[in-house]
Design an enzyme around this catalytic site. Sequence first.
Site, PDB file in Angstrom:
ATOM      1  N   ILE A  10       0.823  -1.217   0.000  1.00 50.86           N
ATOM      2  CA  ILE A  10       0.000   0.000   0.000  1.00 50.86           C
ATOM      3  C   ILE A  10       0.855   1.264   0.000  1.00 50.86           C
ATOM      4  CG2 ILE A  10      -0.268   0.195   2.517  1.00 50.86           C
ATOM      5  CD1 ILE A  10      -3.282   0.848   1.941  1.00 50.86           C
ATOM      6  N   GLY A  31       2.524  -4.830  11.097  1.00 50.43           N
ATOM      7  CA  GLY A  31       1.714  -4.956   9.892  1.00 50.43           C
ATOM      8  C   GLY A  31       1.705  -3.709   9.027  1.00 50.43           C
ATOM      9  N   ASP A  33       0.462  -0.795   9.627  1.00 56.75           N
ATOM     10  CA  ASP A  33       0.820   0.391  10.406  1.00 56.75           C
ATOM     11  C   ASP A  33       2.340   0.603  10.413  1.00 56.75           C
ATOM     12  OD1 ASP A  33       0.512   2.593  12.113  1.00 56.75           O
ATOM     13  OD2 ASP A  33       0.249   1.365  13.897  1.00 56.75           O
TER      14      ASP A  33
END
Length: 169
Positions: A10, A31, A33
């Site tokens: 992302i 993860g 974050d």
Amino acid sequence: MNHHVFEGDITTLPVDAIVNAANESLLGGGGVDGAIHRAAGPGLLAACRALPEARPGVRCPTGEARITGGFALPARFVIHTVGPVWHGGQRGEPALLEACYRESLRLAREHGVASIAFPAISAGVYGYPADAAAAIAVRMIRDAPWRPGNVVFCTFSAAMTRVYASALG
């Protein structure tokens, strides 16, 4: 409306905003974050630290969202939202997950976001069943009174990609 699934990182997407599946402190974690914080650089952590606390140690309660700049990311903004931890669905988890999407879209609209990428909020370490999380994500985007013209559901594995592709129909 253009909405689709993308399997990958992302932090590399050239969209106006990426959504961070954050924890309540907004100070980084694992993860998605952690990946977003690493890719954005130290400016993101400083911006998150500057956000007011709702209560000690909590800058963003579960189901809410906050926005910062994207710093070293291709995205102009990071919309941080805190999804619910799955406890079997009896502690308001579906309503809290819906609120994550609603609040993220509200901030996107307020900041003129034309393209946005969502991770699989709560479907990783927070344990939300992937098929249920994907169904909520797709429904909240499809039924939203306003949404950006381009919505990406960014997944982290082939299995999660299949779940989101199925939810999109």
